[in-house]
Design a protein around this motif. Structure first.
Motif, PDB file in Angstrom:
ATOM      1  N   LEU A 184      57.329  -7.807  33.468  1.00 47.00           N
ATOM      2  CA  LEU A 184      56.709  -8.666  33.400  1.00 47.00           C
ATOM      3  C   LEU A 184      57.484  -9.928  32.315  1.00 47.00           C
ATOM      4  N   MET A 185      57.163  -9.053  30.900  1.00 50.33           N
ATOM      5  CA  MET A 185      57.109  -9.833  29.391  1.00 50.33           C
ATOM      6  C   MET A 185      59.205 -10.249  29.107  1.00 50.33           C
ATOM      7  N   SER A 186      59.810  -8.729  30.067  1.00 48.21           N
ATOM      8  CA  SER A 186      61.293  -8.747  29.753  1.00 48.21           C
ATOM      9  C   SER A 186      61.385 -10.267  30.468  1.00 48.21           C
ATOM     10  N   ASP A 187      61.029  -9.768  31.881  1.00 43.33           N
ATOM     11  CA  ASP A 187      61.352 -11.904  32.011  1.00 43.33           C
ATOM     12  C   ASP A 187      61.220 -12.876  31.608  1.00 43.33           C
ATOM     13  N   ILE A 188      60.540 -13.010  31.134  1.00 43.54           N
ATOM     14  CA  ILE A 188      60.276 -13.845  30.288  1.00 43.54           C
ATOM     15  C   ILE A 188      60.794 -14.011  29.187  1.00 43.54           C
ATOM     16  N   GLU A 189      60.934 -13.069  28.500  1.00 44.48           N
ATOM     17  CA  GLU A 189      61.623 -13.373  27.108  1.00 44.48           C
ATOM     18  C   GLU A 189      63.047 -12.498  26.643  1.00 44.48           C
ATOM     19  N   THR A 190      63.536 -12.168  27.542  1.00 48.04           N
ATOM     20  CA  THR A 190      64.968 -11.425  27.415  1.00 48.04           C
ATOM     21  C   THR A 190      66.094 -11.722  28.240  1.00 48.04           C
ATOM     22  N   VAL A 191      65.689 -11.972  29.600  1.00 48.56           N
ATOM     23  CA  VAL A 191      66.491 -12.803  30.613  1.00 48.56           C
ATOM     24  C   VAL A 191      66.816 -14.293  30.632  1.00 48.56           C
ATOM     25  N   VAL A 301      46.882 -23.482  42.492  1.00 48.96           N
ATOM     26  CA  VAL A 301      46.775 -24.203  41.485  1.00 48.96           C
ATOM     27  C   VAL A 301      46.527 -24.010  40.282  1.00 48.96           C
ATOM     28  N   LEU A 302      45.644 -22.836  40.201  1.00 48.26           N
ATOM     29  CA  LEU A 302      45.214 -22.422  38.665  1.00 48.26           C
ATOM     30  C   LEU A 302      45.901 -21.199  38.074  1.00 48.26           C
ATOM     31  N   PHE A 303      46.448 -21.005  39.420  1.00 46.69           N
ATOM     32  CA  PHE A 303      47.747 -19.724  38.927  1.00 46.69           C
ATOM     33  C   PHE A 303      49.191 -19.762  38.616  1.00 46.69           C
ATOM     34  N   THR A 304      49.286 -21.407  39.682  1.00 48.45           N
ATOM     35  CA  THR A 304      50.718 -21.550  38.886  1.00 48.45           C
ATOM     36  C   THR A 304      50.784 -22.211  37.633  1.00 48.45           C
ATOM     37  N   LEU A 305      49.688 -22.908  37.258  1.00 50.93           N
ATOM     38  CA  LEU A 305      49.018 -23.080  35.981  1.00 50.93           C
ATOM     39  C   LEU A 305      49.221 -22.124  34.728  1.00 50.93           C
ATOM     40  N   PHE A 306      48.497 -21.001  35.369  1.00 48.12           N
ATOM     41  CA  PHE A 306      48.690 -19.671  34.190  1.00 48.12           C
ATOM     42  C   PHE A 306      50.184 -19.318  34.439  1.00 48.12           C
ATOM     43  N   LEU A 307      50.837 -19.193  35.395  1.00 46.53           N
ATOM     44  CA  LEU A 307      52.087 -18.944  35.137  1.00 46.53           C
ATOM     45  C   LEU A 307      53.466 -20.113  34.187  1.00 46.53           C
ATOM     46  N   LYS A 308      52.592 -20.378  34.292  1.00 44.37           N
ATOM     47  CA  LYS A 308      53.763 -21.757  33.841  1.00 44.37           C
ATOM     48  C   LYS A 308      53.865 -21.767  31.807  1.00 44.37           C
ATOM     49  N   LEU A 309      51.825 -21.708  31.197  1.00 41.93           N
ATOM     50  CA  LEU A 309      51.364 -21.267  30.393  1.00 41.93           C
ATOM     51  C   LEU A 309      52.088 -19.815  29.993  1.00 41.93           C
ATOM     52  N   LEU A 310      52.626 -19.205  30.670  1.00 37.86           N
ATOM     53  CA  LEU A 310      53.034 -17.755  30.230  1.00 37.86           C
ATOM     54  C   LEU A 310      54.296 -17.292  30.478  1.00 37.86           C
ATOM     55  N   ARG A 312      55.869 -21.147  29.156  1.00 37.28           N
ATOM     56  CA  ARG A 312      57.002 -21.830  28.154  1.00 37.28           C
ATOM     57  C   ARG A 312      55.371 -21.473  26.317  1.00 37.28           C
ATOM     58  N   ASN A 313      54.987 -20.508  26.363  1.00 37.58           N
ATOM     59  CA  ASN A 313      54.031 -20.449  25.262  1.00 37.58           C
ATOM     60  C   ASN A 313      53.641 -19.016  25.103  1.00 37.58           C
ATOM     61  N   SER A 314      54.424 -18.549  23.803  1.00 41.04           N
ATOM     62  CA  SER A 314      54.804 -17.149  23.009  1.00 41.04           C
ATOM     63  C   SER A 314      53.976 -17.505  22.775  1.00 41.04           C
ATOM     64  N   LEU A 315      52.941 -18.083  22.419  1.00 42.20           N
ATOM     65  CA  LEU A 315      51.643 -18.262  21.386  1.00 42.20           C
ATOM     66  C   LEU A 315      50.156 -17.051  22.266  1.00 42.20           C
ATOM     67  N   PHE A 316      50.667 -17.802  23.789  1.00 41.46           N
ATOM     68  CA  PHE A 316      49.594 -17.681  25.022  1.00 41.46           C
ATOM     69  C   PHE A 316      49.881 -15.924  25.260  1.00 41.46           C
ATOM     70  N   ARG A 317      51.406 -15.590  24.973  1.00 39.29           N
ATOM     71  CA  ARG A 317      51.725 -14.477  25.378  1.00 39.29           C
ATOM     72  C   ARG A 317      50.979 -13.175  24.742  1.00 39.29           C
ATOM     73  N   TRP A 318      51.412 -13.979  23.283  1.00 36.65           N
ATOM     74  CA  TRP A 318      51.141 -12.863  21.753  1.00 36.65           C
ATOM     75  C   TRP A 318      49.340 -12.578  22.200  1.00 36.65           C
ATOM     76  N   ILE A 319      48.934 -13.278  22.617  1.00 38.34           N
ATOM     77  CA  ILE A 319      47.699 -13.086  22.282  1.00 38.34           C
ATOM     78  C   ILE A 319      47.468 -11.908  23.249  1.00 38.34           C
ATOM     79  N   LEU A 320      47.845 -12.016  24.725  1.00 35.61           N
ATOM     80  CA  LEU A 320      47.963 -11.528  26.292  1.00 35.61           C
ATOM     81  C   LEU A 320      48.224 -10.224  25.928  1.00 35.61           C
ATOM     82  N   LYS A 321      49.182 -10.066  25.071  1.00 29.93           N
ATOM     83  CA  LYS A 321      49.963  -8.196  24.453  1.00 29.93           C
ATOM     84  C   LYS A 321      48.628  -7.288  23.958  1.00 29.93           C
ATOM     85  N   LEU A 322      47.517  -8.801  23.499  1.00 31.65           N
ATOM     86  CA  LEU A 322      46.490  -7.671  22.255  1.00 31.65           C
ATOM     87  C   LEU A 322      45.379  -6.498  23.681  1.00 31.65           C
ATOM     88  N   PHE A 323      45.715  -7.708  24.360  1.00 34.06           N
ATOM     89  CA  PHE A 323      44.027  -7.295  25.240  1.00 34.06           C
ATOM     90  C   PHE A 323      45.023  -5.980  26.797  1.00 34.06           C
TER      91      PHE A 323
END
Length: 437
Positions: A184-191, A301-310, A312-323
């Protein structure tokens, strides 16, 4: 020569596949080897799973084409679980296409599948290679259930029956592994974004463009559910749609060019026609949320907002990776046994009003891991042991789908696992039903 080469055996899913193959009831009918980058890790895996010397350990670096080609050349069927596939998958597909091998993987990455179709579909059709991506919970349930629904409609209503709107509803319970998170992170960050977007488009994987797909509703009522059940956004919906649409395209192309592509006799033309979906077919998916339309809509609606945040926001992804789990980590054996899935497809007849095919896949075990290990392994074994039972759509080779490469051979195998059961019947709004399977 080894019958099956498993690449990525030391990862979380790879260990499950290794164990599944080693303990398979038909184990005496095939040989297999595990391909690993580190020989030491391969031997550690052999010890931890209690593998005997019949299982060879082959050192392979998937980033180096020459080492991949040597390993692939010495195998009949290749299972690849080294992901993310966008980063590590091409060399394996290339080697299989060049050497005319059979191949399965778990690539729920449409951008990757689109890329290998463009690069290797023609070559594979010339060498006789059969390349089948997405042979796990992405996308076997979707592809096989639509295949069953189409056949049920034609069996009951006649060979000229055509499917219309086809909807699949998912009820699931399961865990997540570090490898899934890494993909998932590869889809977002490298593709590249344009590459990812191109893979998500309607009919992106199909050489034939069909009826435009409906836009998924915020909340969709599951037909014939009582009490009413509602589905919301399903995050694998576009991936599964892409594979189902490729099946649509392959069957249409073969049916309209049977004499050229199959060296066709009249018998083969009759065999391919019932597999086609027709001009009115369109496809969409939902995740079952509950008995409330409002609850399903809110979930979407909530899941779509979650994916948009995931995305578009690198800080949000960094925090998620910790857990979240790290590569190699995943659910416990106990938790995986508690998992389950029930996937139901309703396909409306485009030629008979108020008539639907209902096809259901009942599954016991974690969908993404225990069930996926079964589906992937049985897909490989079907390519190895069930050649005479493969559908006519597999004969030309190329980059195919579970339905076009495996069809009934896979359904029969999955039924024998004891974890998966299929049903398919006709349901009518007037209440008169008829079972086909």
């Amino acid at each position: 020569m080894v019958d099956i080469l498993l690449l990525g055996a030391t990862g979380f899913t790879g260990r499950l596949v290794t164990r599944y193959l080693y303990n398979h009831p038909e184990r005496s009918s095939f040989t297999f080897a595990i391909g690993v980058r580190s020989a030491a890790k391969g031997e550690a895996l052999r010890t931890s799973l209690g593998l005997d010397e019949s299982v060879k350990v082959v050192q392979v670096d998937v980033s180096q084409y020459d080492t991949v080609a040597r390993a692939v050349e010495d195998a009949k069927v290749v299972i690849n679980v080294v992901g993310p596939y966008w980063s590590f998958g091409e060399n394996v597909v290339r080697a299989c296409a060049v050497h005319g091998k059979r191949y399965v993987d778990l690539a729920g990455e449409l951008h990757f599948v689109r890329d290998i179709i463009a690069r290797y579909d023609y070559l594979a059709s010339k060498t006789g290679a059969i390349i089948v991506p997405t042979c796990g919970f992405d996308c076997i349930p979707a592809d096989i259930l639509v295949f069953l629904s189409n056949r049920t409609l034609k069996t009951v209503l006649g060979p000229d029956a055509e499917p219309g709107l086809s909807q699949t509803f998912y009820g699931v319970e399961g865990g997540v592994s570090g490898g899934t998170i890494a993909t998932l992170m590869s889809d977002i960050e490298t593709v590249p974004r344009h590459t990812y977007t191109a893979g998500q488009r309607d009919y992106a994987l199909s050489l034939v463009r069909g009826h435009p797909s409906p836009r998924p509703a915020l909340a969709a009522h599951m037909p014939f559910s009582s009490p009413a059940q509602y589905g919301g956004y399903w995050f694998e919906g576009s991936t599964n749609r892409g594979i189902v649409q490729r099946t649509f395209g392959i069957t249409h192309l073969l049916a309209t060019n049977a004499r050229v592509l199959l060296g066709s006799t009249h018998a083969k033309e009759l065999e391919i026609k019932p597999l086609t979906y027709g001009s009115q077919f369109r496809y969409v998916e939902y995740m079952l949320v509950g008995k409330s339309w409002l609850g399903a809509a809110a979930f979407s609606v909530l899941f779509t907002l979650f994916l948009k945040l995931l995305f578009r926001n690198s800080l949000f992804r960094w925090i998620l990776k910790l857990f979240l789990p790290k590569p190699g980590e995943g659910p416990s054996e106990k938790d995986m046994e508690k998992g389950w899935a029930e996937v139901t497809n309703f396909t409306a007849s485009a030629t008979s009003a108020k008539v639907f095919a209902k096809s259901t896949m009942h599954c016991k075990g974690d969908p993404g891991y225990l069930l996926t290990a079964s589906m992937l392994s049985e897909s490989a074994l079907a390519l190895l042991l069930d050649d005479a039972s493969l559908p006519v759509t597999a004969h030309p080779g190329g980059v195919l789908t579970p339905a076009t490469a495996l069809g009934d051979a896979l359904i029969r195998r999955l039924e024998t696992t004891g974890r998966i059961h299929f049903e398919s019947d006709i349901v009518r709004e007037d209440g008169e039903n008829r079972k086909d399977r």
